[in-house]
Design an enzyme around this catalytic site. Sequence first.
Site, short mmCIF file in Angstrom:
data_model
loop_
_atom_site.label_atom_id
_atom_site.label_comp_id
_atom_site.label_asym_id
_atom_site.label_seq_id
_atom_site.Cartn_x
_atom_site.Cartn_y
_atom_site.Cartn_z
N PHE A 249 -41.09 -5.73 20.53
CA PHE A 249 -42.65 -6.67 19.46
C PHE A 249 -42.60 -5.73 18.99
O PHE A 249 -43.29 -4.50 19.11
CB PHE A 249 -43.34 -7.02 20.84
CG PHE A 249 -43.07 -7.98 21.48
CD1 PHE A 249 -43.08 -7.87 22.32
CD2 PHE A 249 -43.71 -9.33 20.88
CE1 PHE A 249 -41.86 -8.99 23.55
CE2 PHE A 249 -42.97 -10.44 22.18
CZ PHE A 249 -42.30 -10.34 22.85
N ARG B 294 -36.06 0.97 28.54
CA ARG B 294 -36.08 2.32 28.83
C ARG B 294 -35.47 2.79 30.61
O ARG B 294 -35.54 3.95 30.97
CB ARG B 294 -37.29 3.45 29.31
CG ARG B 294 -37.55 3.38 27.64
CD ARG B 294 -38.98 4.15 27.28
NE ARG B 294 -39.44 4.87 27.89
CZ ARG B 294 -39.52 5.57 27.49
NH1 ARG B 294 -38.86 6.37 26.07
NH2 ARG B 294 -39.65 7.22 28.40
N HIS C 172 -38.97 -2.75 30.25
CA HIS C 172 -39.57 -0.87 29.88
C HIS C 172 -39.03 -1.05 28.24
O HIS C 172 -38.89 0.44 28.47
CB HIS C 172 -38.86 -0.19 31.37
CG HIS C 172 -39.34 1.24 32.20
ND1 HIS C 172 -40.29 0.87 32.87
CD2 HIS C 172 -40.00 2.35 31.63
CE1 HIS C 172 -41.02 1.64 32.98
NE2 HIS C 172 -41.09 2.93 32.14
N TYR D 244 -47.36 3.84 39.86
CA TYR D 244 -46.23 3.75 40.54
C TYR D 244 -46.77 4.20 41.71
O TYR D 244 -47.13 5.37 42.05
CB TYR D 244 -45.33 5.50 39.82
CG TYR D 244 -44.77 4.65 38.41
CD1 TYR D 244 -43.99 3.88 38.54
CD2 TYR D 244 -44.81 5.19 37.08
CE1 TYR D 244 -42.99 3.09 37.25
CE2 TYR D 244 -44.38 4.95 35.73
CZ TYR D 244 -43.00 4.04 35.91
OH TYR D 244 -42.85 3.51 34.42
N THR E 28 -45.73 -1.14 38.99
CA THR E 28 -44.12 -0.91 37.66
C THR E 28 -43.58 -0.80 39.12
O THR E 28 -43.08 0.30 39.99
CB THR E 28 -44.38 -0.16 37.31
OG1 THR E 28 -45.19 -0.41 36.06
CG2 THR E 28 -43.29 -0.40 36.04
C1 LIG Z 1 -42.98 7.14 26.83
C2 LIG Z 1 -43.22 6.13 26.81
C3 LIG Z 1 -43.50 6.24 28.24
C4 LIG Z 1 -43.62 5.32 29.17
N1 LIG Z 1 -44.02 5.63 30.13
C5 LIG Z 1 -44.34 3.96 31.46
C6 LIG Z 1 -45.44 4.47 32.46
O1 LIG Z 1 -45.54 5.73 33.09
N2 LIG Z 1 -45.46 3.45 33.44
C7 LIG Z 1 -45.17 2.08 33.30
O2 LIG Z 1 -44.78 0.96 33.66
N3 LIG Z 1 -44.48 1.65 31.90
C8 LIG Z 1 -43.94 2.79 31.03
N4 LIG Z 1 -43.83 2.81 30.21
C9 LIG Z 1 -43.13 1.12 29.22
C10 LIG Z 1 -44.40 0.45 28.63
O3 LIG Z 1 -45.35 0.12 29.20
C11 LIG Z 1 -43.57 -0.87 27.66
O4 LIG Z 1 -43.22 -1.77 28.88
C12 LIG Z 1 -42.60 -0.65 26.48
O5 LIG Z 1 -42.64 0.80 25.47
C13 LIG Z 1 -42.25 -2.02 25.81
O6 LIG Z 1 -41.19 -1.75 24.27
P1 LIG Z 1 -41.68 -1.27 23.55
O7 LIG Z 1 -42.19 -0.16 23.40
O8 LIG Z 1 -40.82 -1.94 22.81
O9 LIG Z 1 -43.08 -1.61 23.08
C14 LIG Z 1 -43.31 3.72 28.53
C15 LIG Z 1 -42.49 3.80 27.58
C16 LIG Z 1 -43.18 4.55 25.98
C17 LIG Z 1 -42.35 4.35 25.39
#
Ligand SMILES: Cc1cc2nc3c(=O)[nH]c(=O)nc-3n(C[C@H](O)[C@H](O)[C@H](O)COP(=O)(O)O)c2cc1C
Length: 385
Positions: A317, A286, A283, A134, A160
């Site tokens: 997925f 999220r 994401h 980040y 990201t």
């Molecule tokens: C608890 C959690 C923390 C995450 N933290 C990051 C992060 O720090 N950086 C980032 O690029 N994506 C982050 N993500 C997103 C994931 O890399 C990914 O894009 C996402 O979880 C994919 O969807 P899925 O959980 O349905 O497989 C996070 C996801 C979760 C669930």
Amino acid sequence: MSESTLGVYDIADLREQARQRLPRGVFEFFDRGNGDEVALANNRAAFERIKLNPHMLVDTSQRTQAITLFGKQQPMPLVVGPTGSAGLAWYEGEVALARAAKNAGIPYTLATGSMTALERVAAEAGGELWFQVYMWPDRAASHALIERAKAADYKALVVTVDTPVPPGREYNLRNGMTVPFRFTRRNVTDVLMHPRWLAGVLLRYLLTTGMPRYENYPTAMKTKITALPMGRSMMVSDSLTWDDLREIRKLWPRPLLVKGILRAEDAKLAADRGVDGVIVSNHGGRALDSTRAPIEILPEVVEAVGSRVTVIVDSGFRRGSDVIKGLALGADAVMIGRATLYGLAMAGEAGAARAIEIYRDEIDCNLAMIGCPEIGKLDPGYLAR
Ligand SMILES: Cc1cc2nc3c(=O)[nH]c(=O)nc-3n(C[C@H](O)[C@H](O)[C@H](O)COP(=O)(O)O)c2cc1C
């Protein structure tokens, strides 16, 4: 299938195990989305709208799901994505995730916001490690972090770009996962009701390195989780532009990917800046709510840049058939986030390995069922939309 199924047979089983083991505040931080969770729900619903269109009586007895990603062969088409605070699912969870990925022969992406320093993950797990960054407002600090990842031999850098400001995620506030951390009756009761997590995760940190904190941050910024809210500790920058990407390109000689692309024009802008890959992602629902599902956007991105750069997709997925759909629509690989976290929360490295194994078995079964002997041969003809 390995000897031990751990009593779980699909990703939904692993999620349920994680729900039981983690304090509610931690589970919701891992599991939920943002806003009204429209994007979160649609990420799954989108897969239901895409149907498989199988061929019968094809010899698939020698079938393979191996792919080549950035010149390296890997036995299955997955990448474990970056998940900040994974160390809250399991003591030193990032090392466990990296080991599970290594044993499966797939890359693991360590998040900036991890509770184990990037050098330790490299030393203790190894394997095909990618690093997710980040960009902080202090660009020099981010560039120094990128240099650390380079020195520790991380093989790819993931930048990201989909969280210029911290997402709201009100449930973190309701659960008392706030900044500064306030001990409320609700969150203390929550933790006390999950003694396995209290003893196996939190107390182990307290007895060794102290309160879990973001170990990749520069010393001045190293932030205990008692000092910033869950999911807001990223300190991301809303002044980041495509010019920053050009700068990062100069710093990073190995594969460079941009994560969080949700439109074809942006994928082109990224490719024009010399990146090697784009990750179509919301994401996991999220970040910005009410976006289209990445699986719906994927064909536009593949058409725009698929011949120039590697295209990876994530968000929602949960089944081998989802992965098949992603590759049939032109993705080179699929990234997973929560599935391995659920496994990690259940049984550490073994649980994360079980999550990966579930995908492998389901992909294998689906390849046979749709009559595709080689995963690289998947195309939209295997789908009916
Ligand atoms: C608890 C959690 C923390 C995450 N933290 C990051 C992060 O720090 N950086 C980032 O690029 N994506 C982050 N993500 C997103 C994931 O890399 C990914 O894009 C996402 O979880 C994919 O969807 P899925 O959980 O349905 O497989 C996070 C996801 C979760 C669930």
